[in-house]
Design a protein around this motif. Structure first.
Motif: not given
Lengths: 214, 197
Positions: B43-71
């Motif tokens: 779970i990532l957090m911006n400015n101790n406020g908005s949070e976002f849980e990073v989806p697990v990538p399917s390829n097992g590498t553990g490396v992925t991109t994330f994007r906060f839903p709130e702009l």
């Protein structure tokens, strides 16, 4: 009267300094640079038809400096290319530290010194083979803990009679591989032939898996 | 008289525009890449406020991109950190690059890398009379004659392992029991190698 003496003197000084510019110690540029991550013998760089052999560093991991024997004058162009790869490696012009683009070709004098970056990396190939007799779902193969996994698709009903080809991720030359069955398929036991080895200079395609009823 | 109305309405329009800018519905992305995600719960957090849980990538590498839903909006300050991590990640190992700043354009260059917790992998050897070479994928360990135990490189939690024999000792043949599995939250020390004759 005084000023008429000064003028010829100035003209003379100017002429002298110009002569110095055009003389034997005019600016020369050495086509030089460094090769990173070179491990094996055989690298040949070429500029304007002149080949230069580059040997690996005496200290493993260090960068190797190279310099072509011919010097360039201001405005001459150069283009250094890799014309011979070392054994087990592939080298190509790289991006110098702090730069954005490869700097293997340019015009002498645009920068104070020429410092070309060449980057080498160890060749890598996949490990794989065929899976025969798979009827159950859930087969997972792995190459150790860091070499990646292969999850077989659930077999169709009736299962295919031809072997399924599979590939695990790339393995570097000289690195060992060991393929094991991390998860057996439902109702079956699979065994691996030729499971271990050390990566050579070609894809490994003989790690064959055979599955039979448990 | 007319001009004072104009002024008032201009000031009002300004205020409306400024409110729009300062609101929480902006136009700019807040995004980047993250490594260390093989299980839900990053779970990532911006400015101790908005949070976002990073989806697990399917390829097992553990490396992925994330994007906060709130702009976020232009000139907003941002400060992205890991609030909580899945059980197989040690949150204190997370390293950050470009994770704080003030937005000018879309922010897409945040880099976060978190290391997995690791466990020891090893076991016992019996009747070894020569040099044995064991591997776990790319990890290669030479076990000398007479050894009774061996240790492989540490393995990330939840990663598979498969200890195999690369080279048998001269005039002997060894077999491995419990050589394959998936590392849990404990050290693996039950891999048993038996050599004969």
């Amino acid at each position: 009267m005084k000023s008429s003496l000064i003028r010829p003197a100035l003209a003379l000084a100017l002429a002298a300094s110009l002569a110095a510019c055009g003389g034997s110690d005019k600016a020369e540029f050495i086509v030089a640079g460094s090769v990173t991550d070179l491990v094996y013998d055989g690298l040949v760089l070429t500029n304007a038809g002149v080949a230069l052999k580059v040997a690996p560093p005496t200290t493993a991991g260090a960068a190797v400096r190279f310099a072509f024997p011919d010097k360039l004058e201001y405005g001459d162009t150069y283009a250094v290319t890799v014309t011979g790869n070392p054994a087990h490696q592939t080298c190509e012009p790289g991006v110098p530290p702090g730069g954005l683009y490869a700097n293997n070709a340019d015009t002498a004098g645009r920068l104070v010194t020429i410092d070309i970056a060449i980057a080498c990396k160890i060749n890598e190939y996949t490990v794989g083979g065929t899976i025969t007799g798979l009827t159950g779902a859930g087969l997972v193969l792995a190459n150790g803990s860091t070499g990646g996994t292969y999850t077989a698709a659930t077999p169709a009903t009736p299962p295919a009679t031809t072997p399924i080809a599979y590939e695990l991720p790339l393995v570097k030359f000289g690195t060992t591989y060991g393929v094991t069955v991390t998860k057996q398929p439902a109702g079956q036991v699979c065994t691996v032939a030729n499971p271990t080895g050390t990566m050579g200079d070609a894809r490994v395609q003989n790690v064959n898996v055979t599955c039979v009823a448990a | 008289m007319k001009s004072s109305y104009l002024r008032a309405s201009a000031a009002l329009a300004c205020a409306v525009v400024l409110t729009a800018c300062g609101g929480d519905d902006g136009q700019l992305l807040l995004a980047g890449t993250i490594s260390g995600v093989t299980k839900p719960g990053m779970i990532l957090m911006n400015n101790n406020g908005s949070e976002f849980e990073v989806p697990v990538p399917s390829n097992g590498t553990g490396v992925t991109t994330f994007r906060f839903p709130e702009l976020i909006s232009s000139d907003d300050k941002y400060d992205v950190k890991v609030k909580s991590a899945p059980s197989n990640v040690d949150i204190t190992t997370c390293k950050y690059l470009y994770n704080t700043g003030r937005a000018g354009f879309d922010v897409t260059n945040i880099q976060i890398s978190c290391a997995f917790r690791t466990q020891a992998l090893g076991g016992t050897v019996s009747n070894l009379k020569g040099e044995l070479v064991l591997i776990n994928g790319s990890d290669r360990v030479i076990v000398p004659a007479g050894a009774t135990t061996f240790t492989m490189a540490r393995v990330a939690q939840d990663a598979p392992y498969g200890v195999s024999i690369l080279t048998n000792p001269a005039n002997q043949s060894c077999t491995i029991a419990n050589g394959v599995g998936t590392v849990g939250a404990a050290d693996v020390n039950n891999v048993t190698v038996t050599c004969a004759p």
